[in-house]
Design a protein around this motif. Structure first.
Motif, PDB file in Angstrom:
ATOM      1  N   MET A  45       0.817  -1.204   0.000  1.00 23.82           N
ATOM      2  CA  MET A  45       0.000   0.000   0.000  1.00 23.82           C
ATOM      3  C   MET A  45       0.858   1.263   0.000  1.00 23.82           C
ATOM      4  SD  MET A  45      -3.398  -0.700   2.286  1.00 23.82           S
ATOM      5  CE  MET A  45      -2.611  -1.544   3.651  1.00 23.82           C
ATOM      6  N   LEU A  46       2.024   1.198   0.628  1.00 22.99           N
ATOM      7  CA  LEU A  46       2.948   2.332   0.588  1.00 22.99           C
ATOM      8  C   LEU A  46       3.655   2.416  -0.756  1.00 22.99           C
ATOM      9  CD1 LEU A  46       4.657   2.095   4.105  1.00 22.99           C
ATOM     10  CD2 LEU A  46       3.007   3.822   3.365  1.00 22.99           C
ATOM     11  N   LEU A  47       3.992   1.258  -1.320  1.00 18.52           N
ATOM     12  CA  LEU A  47       4.881   1.228  -2.481  1.00 18.52           C
ATOM     13  C   LEU A  47       4.195   1.519  -3.806  1.00 18.52           C
ATOM     14  CD1 LEU A  47       7.030  -1.890  -1.539  1.00 18.52           C
ATOM     15  CD2 LEU A  47       7.815   0.479  -1.626  1.00 18.52           C
ATOM     16  N   THR A  48       3.083   0.836  -4.079  1.00 17.89           N
ATOM     17  CA  THR A  48       2.529   0.876  -5.434  1.00 17.89           C
ATOM     18  C   THR A  48       2.126   2.281  -5.883  1.00 17.89           C
ATOM     19  OG1 THR A  48       1.819  -1.420  -5.233  1.00 17.89           O
ATOM     20  CG2 THR A  48       0.816  -0.107  -6.979  1.00 17.89           C
ATOM     21  N   PRO A  49       1.325   3.038  -5.112  1.00 16.59           N
ATOM     22  CA  PRO A  49       0.996   4.395  -5.574  1.00 16.59           C
ATOM     23  C   PRO A  49       2.224   5.297  -5.690  1.00 16.59           C
ATOM     24  CG  PRO A  49      -0.514   3.693  -3.840  1.00 16.59           C
ATOM     25  CD  PRO A  49       0.609   2.705  -3.876  1.00 16.59           C
ATOM     26  N   THR A  50       3.184   5.112  -4.785  1.00 19.87           N
ATOM     27  CA  THR A  50       4.389   5.943  -4.817  1.00 19.87           C
ATOM     28  C   THR A  50       5.207   5.663  -6.069  1.00 19.87           C
ATOM     29  OG1 THR A  50       4.448   5.946  -2.396  1.00 19.87           O
ATOM     30  CG2 THR A  50       6.469   6.584  -3.544  1.00 19.87           C
ATOM     31  N   ILE A  51       5.385   4.392  -6.387  1.00 11.24           N
ATOM     32  CA  ILE A  51       6.156   4.019  -7.578  1.00 11.24           C
ATOM     33  C   ILE A  51       5.503   4.587  -8.833  1.00 11.24           C
ATOM     34  CG2 ILE A  51       6.805   2.062  -9.038  1.00 11.24           C
ATOM     35  CD1 ILE A  51       7.222   0.475  -6.391  1.00 11.24           C
ATOM     36  N   LEU A  52       4.191   4.405  -8.965  1.00 10.60           N
ATOM     37  CA  LEU A  52       3.492   4.894 -10.157  1.00 10.60           C
ATOM     38  C   LEU A  52       3.537   6.411 -10.262  1.00 10.60           C
ATOM     39  CD1 LEU A  52       0.369   2.530 -10.161  1.00 10.60           C
ATOM     40  CD2 LEU A  52       2.279   2.499 -11.772  1.00 10.60           C
ATOM     41  N   SER A  53       3.432   7.100  -9.137  1.00  6.13           N
ATOM     42  CA  SER A  53       3.433   8.565  -9.184  1.00  6.13           C
ATOM     43  C   SER A  53       4.815   9.130  -9.485  1.00  6.13           C
ATOM     44  CB  SER A  53       2.925   9.136  -7.855  1.00  6.13           C
ATOM     45  OG  SER A  53       3.806   8.825  -6.786  1.00  6.13           O
ATOM     46  N   LEU A  54       5.867   8.339  -9.267  1.00 10.60           N
ATOM     47  CA  LEU A  54       7.230   8.807  -9.540  1.00 10.60           C
ATOM     48  C   LEU A  54       7.638   8.618 -10.991  1.00 10.60           C
ATOM     49  CD1 LEU A  54       9.123   7.565  -6.363  1.00 10.60           C
ATOM     50  CD2 LEU A  54       8.781   9.934  -7.041  1.00 10.60           C
ATOM     51  N   ILE A  55       7.009   7.712 -11.709  1.00 13.29           N
ATOM     52  CA  ILE A  55       7.435   7.403 -13.070  1.00 13.29           C
ATOM     53  C   ILE A  55       7.459   8.628 -13.977  1.00 13.29           C
ATOM     54  CG2 ILE A  55       6.798   6.135 -15.178  1.00 13.29           C
ATOM     55  CD1 ILE A  55       5.934   3.818 -13.333  1.00 13.29           C
ATOM     56  N   PRO A  56       6.419   9.516 -13.959  1.00 17.83           N
ATOM     57  CA  PRO A  56       6.462  10.679 -14.853  1.00 17.83           C
ATOM     58  C   PRO A  56       7.639  11.612 -14.599  1.00 17.83           C
ATOM     59  CG  PRO A  56       4.231  10.325 -14.054  1.00 17.83           C
ATOM     60  CD  PRO A  56       5.123   9.418 -13.261  1.00 17.83           C
ATOM     61  N   ALA A  57       8.220  11.583 -13.396  1.00 11.58           N
ATOM     62  CA  ALA A  57       9.351  12.458 -13.116  1.00 11.58           C
ATOM     63  C   ALA A  57      10.592  12.067 -13.909  1.00 11.58           C
ATOM     64  CB  ALA A  57       9.668  12.425 -11.615  1.00 11.58           C
ATOM     65  N   PHE A  58      10.624  10.840 -14.442  1.00 10.93           N
ATOM     66  CA  PHE A  58      11.753  10.408 -15.264  1.00 10.93           C
ATOM     67  C   PHE A  58      11.558  10.746 -16.736  1.00 10.93           C
ATOM     68  CE2 PHE A  58      12.160   7.773 -11.515  1.00 10.93           C
ATOM     69  CZ  PHE A  58      13.539   7.663 -11.330  1.00 10.93           C
ATOM     70  N   VAL A  59      10.332  11.121 -17.121  1.00 10.72           N
ATOM     71  CA  VAL A  59      10.038  11.373 -18.525  1.00 10.72           C
ATOM     72  C   VAL A  59      10.638  12.708 -18.936  1.00 10.72           C
ATOM     73  CG1 VAL A  59       8.221  11.629 -20.246  1.00 10.72           C
ATOM     74  CG2 VAL A  59       7.903  10.062 -18.325  1.00 10.72           C
ATOM     75  N   PRO A  60      11.349  12.781 -20.067  1.00 14.32           N
ATOM     76  CA  PRO A  60      11.888  14.067 -20.532  1.00 14.32           C
ATOM     77  C   PRO A  60      10.776  15.091 -20.693  1.00 14.32           C
ATOM     78  CG  PRO A  60      12.803  12.251 -21.806  1.00 14.32           C
ATOM     79  CD  PRO A  60      11.713  11.667 -20.949  1.00 14.32           C
ATOM     80  N   THR A  61      11.114  16.351 -20.502  1.00 20.89           N
ATOM     81  CA  THR A  61      10.084  17.390 -20.472  1.00 20.89           C
ATOM     82  C   THR A  61       9.746  17.944 -21.841  1.00 20.89           C
ATOM     83  OG1 THR A  61      11.815  19.035 -20.080  1.00 20.89           O
ATOM     84  CG2 THR A  61      10.716  18.105 -18.152  1.00 20.89           C
ATOM     85  N   GLU A  62      10.479  17.573 -22.917  1.00 22.27           N
ATOM     86  CA  GLU A  62      10.170  18.096 -24.242  1.00 22.27           C
ATOM     87  C   GLU A  62       8.838  17.539 -24.723  1.00 22.27           C
ATOM     88  OE1 GLU A  62      12.874  16.480 -23.489  1.00 22.27           O
ATOM     89  OE2 GLU A  62      14.633  17.711 -23.907  1.00 22.27           O
TER      90      GLU A  62
END
Length: 444
Positions: free
Chosen positions: A336-353
């Protein structure tokens, strides 16, 4: 953020996840029994069909994410629904191994198209809306992926209930209900999702900078070593959760406990998720993602440590269900701690262009790494289980690698986040903060 405060499109997607899981769990848990009882297939054929279904979904998540980037999330989501309908229709028409295999593969492929596209589109709800601050970073506002976990779990709980009620009319009745559910979802999404939900200004961006389109930017996630490491470590979460389907039933058998107790353990897992996911999200918000990931994986390690220290040799009698119930409860708390956190962090790795370049591929790669972790991890765990029984090793031996992997992830993932944050000092204004809070208040 309270559910009612999300945009109508976001609420529609969360509802679609609930119904999608409802249709899935009303059918797939009963597939093995139908193949064996109704059609007299042997265990090898059943195992191959179920394995093909899992691989076609988990193994194709990256491909599904790439298609979501190329087609747009709306088209990929709708196509995923249609492919799953086709898969269920094939299963309904099946009377031999070949058609069952084809239907299972189509069912998995539908999920591989649907899930990365839906997660990619939902991630927009965690991005800046009015004031430049991520929704998940505002005080009192939860990540949309918390609600994704809750709605998905509701579908997972109600699906088997629906399937069990329909089995009295035969497996085809469950398949017909599944087809009806996915048809309803498809029609709803066709009318409720904006036609350009995922593409936005993509065509203009591609026209202005054609060199950044095509296969190379689409697969940019594979060239981001930090993100690949993030996915590999985060995949331990999926491997851990999969033990509810693999190692926990084996442990029940070792203890001489009736297989019906597995249903009670699944009910415990679902009840904890529905009751405690929101409080767990509040704790995660206070901790920040680095500490949340560490705490979550420490809980997974603790769960497996309980299983290891209380494990018994096969054929033992007079054993209790309590240690396994504790194992499942602690494992679910960590998830419950991990899954939403992992998914919410993924967009931070996406390039901003561009509007959201490669976002579906990033979500797809994360899911595929989790699938690979399950495939490799379960193979090794099964080998250890066989060796332990054959050579009469300490019965907790198979659980030790899981404890070590969880501890490794707890220690390494915060370091990966810190490394990524320092390597992209200018990105925090355009993507969700790796802290999960206001930029500049990182809490590693």
């Amino acid at each position: 953020m309270p559910f009612r405060h999300y945009r109508p499109e976001t609420r529609t997607l969360l509802g679609a996840q609930l119904v999608f899981n409802l249709g899935f769990y009303a059918v797939v848990p009963f597939l093995a029994g139908a193949m064996g009882t109704d059609y007299g297939m042997d265990a090898a054929a059943i195992g191959l069909v179920l394995g093909a279904r899992t691989f076609s979904q988990q193994g194709m998540f990256l491909a599904g994410g790439l298609l979501a980037d190329r087609w747009g999330s709306r088209r990929a989501i709708l196509t995923g629904c249609l492919v799953r309908i086709l898969g269920y229709a094939t299963l309904a028409a099946a009377s031999d191994f070949t058609l069952f295999l084809l239907g299972a593969v189509l069912t998995g492929a539908g999920g591989a198209l649907f899930s990365p596209a839906l997660e990619s589109q939902l991630s927009q709800a965690d991005r800046p809306v009015d004031d430049g601050e991520p929704a998940c970073g505002k005080k009192g506002k939860r990540s949309v992926f918390v609600w994704l976990a809750i709605t998905g779990e509701i579908g997972a709980v109600l699906g088997p209930v629906l399937g069990s009620a329909l089995l009295g009319w035969g497996f085809d009745a469950a398949l017909a209900a599944g087809i009806a559910v996915f048809t309803a979802v498809t029609i709803l999404l066709w009318y409720r999702l904006p036609a350009a939900a995922a593409r936005g200004k993509a065509p203009q961006a591609e026209a202005e900078n054609p060199g950044r389109t095509g296969a190379r930017p689409a697969l940019a996630c594979l060239g981001d070593r930090r993100f690949v490491m993030f996915c590999v470590l985060a995949g331990v979460n999926m491997l851990a959760y999969n033990q509810l389907y693999f190692a926990v039933p084996v442990e029940l058998g070792r203890r001489g406990l009736d297989g019906a107790w597995l249903g009670a353990l699944f009910l415990l897992a679902s009840a904890l998720t529905l009751l405690l996911q929101l409080p767990a999200a509040a704790v995660a918000q206070r901790l920040g993602p680095g500490r949340t990931l560490s705490a979550g994986f420490v809980l997974l390690a603790a769960a497996f440590a309980v299983a290891a220290t209380t494990s018994v040799h096969a054929g033992s009698s007079g054993t209790s269900l309590v240690p396994l119930a504790v194992t499942v409860a602690v494992l679910i708390l960590g998830r419950m701690l991990l899954t939403p956190t992992i998914l919410s962090l993924i967009p931070a790795f996406v390039p901003t262009e561009g509007p959201a370049p490669g976002r579906g591929a990033y979500f797809g790669l994360a899911a595929t790494c989790g699938g690979i972790a399950v495939l490799v991890g379960n193979a090794l765990l099964g080998w250890l289980l066989d060796l332990t029984d054959r050579h009469h090793w300490w019965p907790g031996t198979p659980w030790v690698p899981l404890v070590l992997l969880a501890v490794l992830a707890a220690a390494a993932l915060p370091a990966v986040l810190r490394s990524h944050r320092t390597s992209r000092p200018t990105d925090t204004s355009a993507t969700p903060s790796l802290s999960g809070r206001t930029p500049g208040r990182a809490n590693g």
